[in-house]
Scaffold this motif. Sequence first.
Motif, PDB file in Angstrom:
ATOM      1  N   HIS A  65      40.518 -82.427  56.301  1.00  0.00           N
ATOM      2  CA  HIS A  65      41.759 -81.896  56.864  1.00  0.00           C
ATOM      3  C   HIS A  65      42.508 -80.982  55.896  1.00  0.00           C
ATOM      4  N   ASP A  66      41.958 -80.774  54.727  1.00  0.00           N
ATOM      5  CA  ASP A  66      42.595 -79.890  53.761  1.00  0.00           C
ATOM      6  C   ASP A  66      42.392 -78.441  54.201  1.00  0.00           C
ATOM      7  N   LEU A  67      43.491 -77.722  54.454  1.00  0.00           N
ATOM      8  CA  LEU A  67      43.386 -76.380  55.010  1.00  0.00           C
ATOM      9  C   LEU A  67      42.693 -75.408  54.059  1.00  0.00           C
ATOM     10  N   SER A  68      42.920 -75.571  52.769  1.00  0.00           N
ATOM     11  CA  SER A  68      42.246 -74.684  51.818  1.00  0.00           C
ATOM     12  C   SER A  68      40.742 -74.932  51.807  1.00  0.00           C
ATOM     13  N   GLU A  69      40.345 -76.194  51.975  1.00  0.00           N
ATOM     14  CA  GLU A  69      38.917 -76.513  52.038  1.00  0.00           C
ATOM     15  C   GLU A  69      38.298 -75.972  53.316  1.00  0.00           C
TER      16      GLU A  69
END
Length: 293
Positions: free
Chosen positions: A102-106
Amino acid sequence: MENSQSPIEQLRGSVRRLWDELSPAERAVCQFLVSAAPDQILFSSAQELGAATGTSNATVVRTMQRLGFGGLPGLKRALAAEFSSTVAPDVRLQQRISHVGHDLSEIWARVFDEARERIDHCQRLWDPQAFQRAVEVLAGADAVLIYGIGASEPAARHLTLKLGRRGHRARASSATGFSLADDLLALGHGEAVVVFQPGRKLPEIDILVDRAHAVGARVVLVSDELGGTFAERVDAVLAAPHTPTGITAEPLTGIVVADALLLALDSLDESRSVEHSHQLTALREQLLGPRIR
């Protein structure tokens, strides 16, 4: 590699066969791959696999080439074929989401990683003779029929639009079954057909190629897995690797291949492309008014 083996069995067999020839870094990559779950490999980038093995993304790619997969996307494609046939689509989607997190950068990085891997793999698969034949087919055609259905339709529409803007007579088709007959009837001598079809051998493709032969039209196939099947039946095959995970759009590499063909055609007849670009700009200004410069 034996086709009767699963991709993981093929991988392990290649590792055993080449172990003595591998560098320490390549062995580290191999040890990780043969022990990892298939879905873990499928959803990992070369950079992530490099970090997991204490090597680099270049070492991962080089190792896959040494093992006969042509790079990490080649192994992913083999894994994806078995994965797709044994795991339901909703389960695949759930696994894809769980691996991405859920990490947007990932999430942002994962999409660009796969897009880069696919485009790099596509570039490595470039066949200069096949590309030259494809350009010659399009340059010499009276008109071009571009065929693509489902996920391949955007690439077909893209090439059709751009050819028209360069002064080439081009039409697109995404017809299947009974409705394809009208497009086949209109195909004529001296024309060309470009087919975008990644992997599934559809009856429409067979019939389209047969019809082209019957009327004296030439054929270019842009595909991932069908090149060997149609190599003797078409004038040129251009490789366009499909997505092994579904994270990036299926037509991505097909559109890139189309852009390469378009630029090559521009280089062959610069005055034609420039003149039609000028006419297009003039028509747009008539419709919308002159651009503010």
